[in-house]
Design a protein around this motif. Structure first.
Motif, PDB file in Angstrom:
ATOM      1  N   VAL A 122      23.142   2.935 -19.842  1.00 23.83           N
ATOM      2  CA  VAL A 122      21.720   3.294 -19.913  1.00 23.83           C
ATOM      3  C   VAL A 122      21.536   4.648 -20.578  1.00 23.83           C
ATOM      4  O   VAL A 122      20.715   4.801 -21.497  1.00 23.83           O
ATOM      5  CB  VAL A 122      21.097   3.286 -18.499  1.00 23.83           C
ATOM      6  CG1 VAL A 122      19.721   3.950 -18.511  1.00 23.83           C
ATOM      7  CG2 VAL A 122      20.988   1.858 -17.976  1.00 23.83           C
ATOM      8  N   VAL A 123      22.262   5.673 -20.125  1.00 20.18           N
ATOM      9  CA  VAL A 123      22.062   7.009 -20.695  1.00 20.18           C
ATOM     10  C   VAL A 123      22.555   7.081 -22.139  1.00 20.18           C
ATOM     11  O   VAL A 123      22.182   7.987 -22.887  1.00 20.18           O
ATOM     12  CB  VAL A 123      22.732   8.109 -19.845  1.00 20.18           C
ATOM     13  CG1 VAL A 123      22.159   8.128 -18.438  1.00 20.18           C
ATOM     14  CG2 VAL A 123      24.246   7.934 -19.813  1.00 20.18           C
ATOM     15  N   GLY A 124      23.357   6.124 -22.555  1.00 23.49           N
ATOM     16  CA  GLY A 124      23.846   6.113 -23.926  1.00 23.49           C
ATOM     17  C   GLY A 124      22.916   5.447 -24.918  1.00 23.49           C
ATOM     18  O   GLY A 124      23.214   5.408 -26.118  1.00 23.49           O
ATOM     19  N   ARG A 125      21.773   4.939 -24.465  1.00 22.68           N
ATOM     20  CA  ARG A 125      20.830   4.288 -25.372  1.00 22.68           C
ATOM     21  C   ARG A 125      20.066   5.329 -26.183  1.00 22.68           C
ATOM     22  O   ARG A 125      19.728   6.411 -25.686  1.00 22.68           O
ATOM     23  CB  ARG A 125      19.822   3.430 -24.594  1.00 22.68           C
ATOM     24  CG  ARG A 125      20.458   2.358 -23.722  1.00 22.68           C
ATOM     25  CD  ARG A 125      21.185   1.331 -24.537  1.00 22.68           C
ATOM     26  NE  ARG A 125      20.256   0.564 -25.378  1.00 22.68           N
ATOM     27  CZ  ARG A 125      20.646  -0.334 -26.273  1.00 22.68           C
ATOM     28  NH1 ARG A 125      21.941  -0.549 -26.478  1.00 22.68           N
ATOM     29  NH2 ARG A 125      19.745  -0.999 -26.972  1.00 22.68           N
ATOM     30  N   PRO A 126      19.741   5.031 -27.430  1.00 24.49           N
ATOM     31  CA  PRO A 126      18.983   5.983 -28.251  1.00 24.49           C
ATOM     32  C   PRO A 126      17.515   6.050 -27.835  1.00 24.49           C
ATOM     33  O   PRO A 126      17.001   5.149 -27.170  1.00 24.49           O
ATOM     34  CB  PRO A 126      19.136   5.410 -29.657  1.00 24.49           C
ATOM     35  CG  PRO A 126      19.316   3.942 -29.445  1.00 24.49           C
ATOM     36  CD  PRO A 126      20.105   3.812 -28.172  1.00 24.49           C
ATOM     37  N   LEU A 127      16.848   7.125 -28.264  1.00 25.13           N
ATOM     38  CA  LEU A 127      15.428   7.291 -28.003  1.00 25.13           C
ATOM     39  C   LEU A 127      14.733   7.728 -29.288  1.00 25.13           C
ATOM     40  O   LEU A 127      15.158   8.702 -29.924  1.00 25.13           O
ATOM     41  CB  LEU A 127      15.184   8.349 -26.918  1.00 25.13           C
ATOM     42  CG  LEU A 127      13.713   8.769 -26.720  1.00 25.13           C
ATOM     43  CD1 LEU A 127      12.888   7.594 -26.212  1.00 25.13           C
ATOM     44  CD2 LEU A 127      13.633   9.947 -25.753  1.00 25.13           C
ATOM     45  N   ARG A 128      13.693   7.024 -29.674  1.00 25.34           N
ATOM     46  CA  ARG A 128      12.897   7.406 -30.837  1.00 25.34           C
ATOM     47  C   ARG A 128      11.517   7.868 -30.392  1.00 25.34           C
ATOM     48  O   ARG A 128      10.849   7.206 -29.601  1.00 25.34           O
ATOM     49  CB  ARG A 128      12.770   6.231 -31.808  1.00 25.34           C
ATOM     50  CG  ARG A 128      11.854   6.531 -33.021  1.00 25.34           C
ATOM     51  CD  ARG A 128      11.905   5.429 -34.048  1.00 25.34           C
ATOM     52  NE  ARG A 128      13.192   5.406 -34.734  1.00 25.34           N
ATOM     53  CZ  ARG A 128      13.520   6.187 -35.764  1.00 25.34           C
ATOM     54  NH1 ARG A 128      12.649   7.085 -36.219  1.00 25.34           N
ATOM     55  NH2 ARG A 128      14.702   6.090 -36.320  1.00 25.34           N
ATOM     56  N   GLN A 175      14.779  10.734 -33.774  1.00 22.80           N
ATOM     57  CA  GLN A 175      15.577   9.898 -32.868  1.00 22.80           C
ATOM     58  C   GLN A 175      16.733  10.699 -32.297  1.00 22.80           C
ATOM     59  O   GLN A 175      17.408  11.438 -33.016  1.00 22.80           O
ATOM     60  CB  GLN A 175      16.103   8.661 -33.582  1.00 22.80           C
ATOM     61  CG  GLN A 175      16.977   7.773 -32.674  1.00 22.80           C
ATOM     62  CD  GLN A 175      17.262   6.424 -33.277  1.00 22.80           C
ATOM     63  OE1 GLN A 175      16.343   5.673 -33.582  1.00 22.80           O
ATOM     64  NE2 GLN A 175      18.545   6.114 -33.461  1.00 22.80           N
ATOM     65  N   ALA A 176      16.959  10.512 -30.987  1.00 22.73           N
ATOM     66  CA  ALA A 176      18.136  11.068 -30.327  1.00 22.73           C
ATOM     67  C   ALA A 176      19.140   9.941 -30.124  1.00 22.73           C
ATOM     68  O   ALA A 176      18.750   8.817 -29.799  1.00 22.73           O
ATOM     69  CB  ALA A 176      17.767  11.684 -28.985  1.00 22.73           C
ATOM     70  N   PRO A 177      20.432  10.215 -30.306  1.00 22.88           N
ATOM     71  CA  PRO A 177      21.427   9.145 -30.190  1.00 22.88           C
ATOM     72  C   PRO A 177      21.630   8.660 -28.762  1.00 22.88           C
ATOM     73  O   PRO A 177      22.195   7.582 -28.552  1.00 22.88           O
ATOM     74  CB  PRO A 177      22.697   9.781 -30.750  1.00 22.88           C
ATOM     75  CG  PRO A 177      22.495  11.257 -30.547  1.00 22.88           C
ATOM     76  CD  PRO A 177      21.030  11.496 -30.721  1.00 22.88           C
ATOM     77  N   SER A 178      21.211   9.443 -27.772  1.00 24.03           N
ATOM     78  CA  SER A 178      21.362   9.020 -26.383  1.00 24.03           C
ATOM     79  C   SER A 178      20.251   9.634 -25.544  1.00 24.03           C
ATOM     80  O   SER A 178      19.469  10.460 -26.031  1.00 24.03           O
ATOM     81  CB  SER A 178      22.731   9.429 -25.823  1.00 24.03           C
ATOM     82  OG  SER A 178      22.736  10.797 -25.461  1.00 24.03           O
ATOM     83  N   ARG A 179      20.188   9.223 -24.279  1.00 26.18           N
ATOM     84  CA  ARG A 179      19.163   9.746 -23.376  1.00 26.18           C
ATOM     85  C   ARG A 179      19.645  10.957 -22.586  1.00 26.18           C
ATOM     86  O   ARG A 179      18.905  11.454 -21.725  1.00 26.18           O
ATOM     87  CB  ARG A 179      18.739   8.646 -22.389  1.00 26.18           C
ATOM     88  CG  ARG A 179      18.190   7.382 -23.045  1.00 26.18           C
ATOM     89  CD  ARG A 179      16.948   7.656 -23.859  1.00 26.18           C
ATOM     90  NE  ARG A 179      16.440   6.441 -24.479  1.00 26.18           N
ATOM     91  CZ  ARG A 179      15.319   5.831 -24.114  1.00 26.18           C
ATOM     92  NH1 ARG A 179      14.579   6.328 -23.148  1.00 26.18           N
ATOM     93  NH2 ARG A 179      14.920   4.727 -24.731  1.00 26.18           N
ATOM     94  N   LEU A 180      20.857  11.407 -22.855  1.00 24.08           N
ATOM     95  CA  LEU A 180      21.399  12.605 -22.205  1.00 24.08           C
ATOM     96  C   LEU A 180      21.842  13.565 -23.297  1.00 24.08           C
ATOM     97  O   LEU A 180      22.834  13.325 -23.985  1.00 24.08           O
ATOM     98  CB  LEU A 180      22.577  12.233 -21.292  1.00 24.08           C
ATOM     99  CG  LEU A 180      23.121  13.346 -20.400  1.00 24.08           C
ATOM    100  CD1 LEU A 180      22.052  13.858 -19.440  1.00 24.08           C
ATOM    101  CD2 LEU A 180      24.342  12.848 -19.623  1.00 24.08           C
ATOM    102  N   ILE A 181      21.102  14.638 -23.474  1.00 23.40           N
ATOM    103  CA  ILE A 181      21.302  15.551 -24.602  1.00 23.40           C
ATOM    104  C   ILE A 181      21.901  16.868 -24.104  1.00 23.40           C
ATOM    105  O   ILE A 181      21.384  17.478 -23.163  1.00 23.40           O
ATOM    106  CB  ILE A 181      19.964  15.814 -25.309  1.00 23.40           C
ATOM    107  CG1 ILE A 181      19.424  14.510 -25.896  1.00 23.40           C
ATOM    108  CG2 ILE A 181      20.104  16.865 -26.395  1.00 23.40           C
ATOM    109  CD1 ILE A 181      18.023  14.639 -26.472  1.00 23.40           C
TER     110      ILE A 181
END
Length: 535
Positions: A399-405, A410-416
């Motif tokens: 889940v935390v590895g999914r991208p966010l636009r 866009q971020a490559p994951s949900r944990l930055i």
């Protein structure tokens, strides 16, 4: 020893101490008859039953013999129905039956139980070396010695009414009904093949619009039920009731009172159960709280220590787990307070996962182990993929590895990791906004919503970032505030977290509470106030 209050906590305490100290004179004073007690059925969790069995297998067997067992739960929502197969691992039992059973068990070991006997607290303190005040949320003992106990009583925002019905249910049912006045939500569960408890919840505004807010103002008799509300709710929940009516037992709208005390001990008197601390019933752990406190008190008195030292040891040992459970219950209460606002924004499976993770007591991967189909369906709905695309284990990492636009970024994951992030890469953050309140619907959070509104007004593609203290409770607090901002403004929101908070991050993402989480310190490129800006 004198026990004031013949509820589960008081009676079980009396039995335990009689078993361990057969020479003690132990008496219980209860002002109400067991069969005339308020309420319908109550739930006993698997943990509560295990606690009883660990110290008194005979009591566990006696309770199980007259209890009703079920395991399933389901949300019946406008968008569909979703089941939670392994939700309830305990039993349910009529409250009157539980108390009757506990009275019999106490008397079997020599406890004198005086039912229908009101007593003065000061008289009991003079007549007994030890007084256990298990006299409930409206404890007369706590009120009499409030300067010593220093209680605080906080009323919740939601309105509840406790009802019964002869409608049979296969398991727990959570279902909202929309009426012209607003939403009413039922929490229902069976306690016999033809008996069910139904607690209906709403908010003050809905109650007022429905014209059901005047019962108390009319000066009704304390034993009277609000029949008008029962009739209205019977019609509203007709599909679930299948021709049956809602039944009352002093049923009227109330606000739950969360009780906390600076001290539980005053001289030879000690508070136990709801007299000392209450937990919102939406967590389903009130009886567990009382039973475990009874065991802790019996353990503390099972020594040669002087009474004052034993009572102090009881409070020191028991207070941390009680306060932890109260924290979970408060988060559960606030989740249900705002339930109608989120149910149409999430897929039914996501609502179920949001419910299971609402208090911060259960991690997403732990939930996966007991409800794999529900969790995987929720994750699939959140991620916008087919269920076959969701892994069967270590789902939090996925889940935390999914991208966010957000907009064209866009971020490559949900944990930055903020320490490794370059300003020109990924998302554009606004803020940060500092969260100091644990109440997402209080006045402090109102101001945070206003601050977030200003951030997105300056740049609609910004992610509102919330920061605060680093401990886990503070992280859960700002996750709740983040959901409030998402619900109010429909904008992306992130929170700062620690490396150990991945499970909480994953659960919050799937439940629609946050969009992204950030590790590390917020860069110094924010505005001097730290409350606005973009980076």
């Amino acid at each position: 020893m004198g026990v004031i209050g013949g509820g589960a906590g008081g009676l079980f305490t009396a039995r335990l101490l009689a078993l361990r100290h057969p020479t003690w004179q132990i008496e219980v004073f209860e002002r109400l008859e067991s069969r005339g007690t308020f309420g319908f059925g109550i739930g006993l969790t698997g943990a509560a039953l295990a606690a009883v069995e660990s110290v008194d297998p005979e009591a566990r067997e006696a309770i199980a013999a007259v209890a009703f067992r079920f395991a399933t739960a389901e949300f019946r929502l406008p968008g569909g129905t979703v089941g939670i197969p392994g939700f309830h691992r305990g039993v349910a039992i009529a409250r009157s039956q539980l108390l009757t059973t506990l009275v019999d068990l106490a008397r079997q070991v020599g406890v004198r139980v005086h039912v229908g006997h009101d007593v003065d607290v000061d008289d009991v303190r003079r007549d007994f070396d030890l007084v256990v005040a298990a006299d409930g949320v409206s404890s007369s003992t706590r009120q009499r010695y409030q300067d010593a106990f220093e209680p605080t009583v906080v009323e919740g925002r939601g309105r509840y009414i406790w009802c019964g019905t002869e409608a049979p249910l296969d398991g727990t049912v959570f279902t909202p009904v929309r009426t012209p006045a607003g939403y009413f939500t039922a929490h229902a569960y069976p306690y016999a093949p033809d008996r069910s408890t139904i607690v209906v919840e709403t908010d003050a505004a809905t109650l007022e619009r429905a014209g059901l807010d005047g019962f108390e103002a009319r000066g009704a008799d304390p034993a009277e039920s609000d029949e008008e509300s029962l009739d209205v709710l019977t019609e509203a929940f007709a599909p679930m009731l299948r021709g049956h009516k809602l039944l009352g037992n002093r049923s009227r709208w109330f606000r739950f009172r969360t009780v906390q005390c600076r001290s539980w001990v005053h001289g030879n008197a000690v508070l136990l159960g709801d007299a000392a601390a209450t937990a919102d019933p939406s967590l389903g752990s009130g009886t567990k709280l009382a039973v475990e406190s009874a065991i802790a008190l019996a353990d503390a008195l099972d020594t040669d220590a002087p009474l004052d030292e034993a009572l102090s040891a009881y409070e020191s040992a028991r207070r941390p787990p009680v306060e932890r459970l109260q924290g979970w219950a408060l988060r559960s209460q606030r989740w249900w307070d705002s339930f109608p606002r989120r149910m149409n924004r999430l897929a039914p499976a996501q609502v179920a996962v949001a419910f299971l993770t609402r208090a911060g007591a259960v991690a997403l991967d732990e939930t996966l182990e007991s409800n794999a189909d529900v969790v995987r369906a929720a994750v699939a709905a959140w991620a916008g993929v087919g269920i076959d695309g969701v892994p069967h284990r270590r789902i939090a990492d996925w889940v935390v590895g999914r991208p966010l636009r957000v907009g064209d970024r866009q971020a490559p994951s949900r944990l930055i990791d903020l320490a490794r992030r370059r300003p020109e890469d990924g998302l554009r953050f606004g803020g940060p906004v500092t969260v100091t309140s644990g109440d997402p619907w209080g006045p402090e959070s109102d101001r945070l919503v206003d601050a977030a509104r200003e951030i997105v007004r300056d740049g609609p593609d910004r992610v509102v970032l919330l920061r605060g203290a680093e401990d886990r409770q503070a992280v859960l607090d700002r996750v709740q505030v983040a959901e409030r901002i998402r619900l109010d403004l429909d904008v992306p929101v992130g929170v700062t977290v620690g490396e150990s908070d991945v499970q909480d991050v994953a659960g919050a993402l799937v439940a629609g509470r946050i969009d992204v989480a950030c590790l590390g310190a917020v860069p110094a490129t924010t505005t001097p106030s730290g409350e606005r800006g973009a980076w």
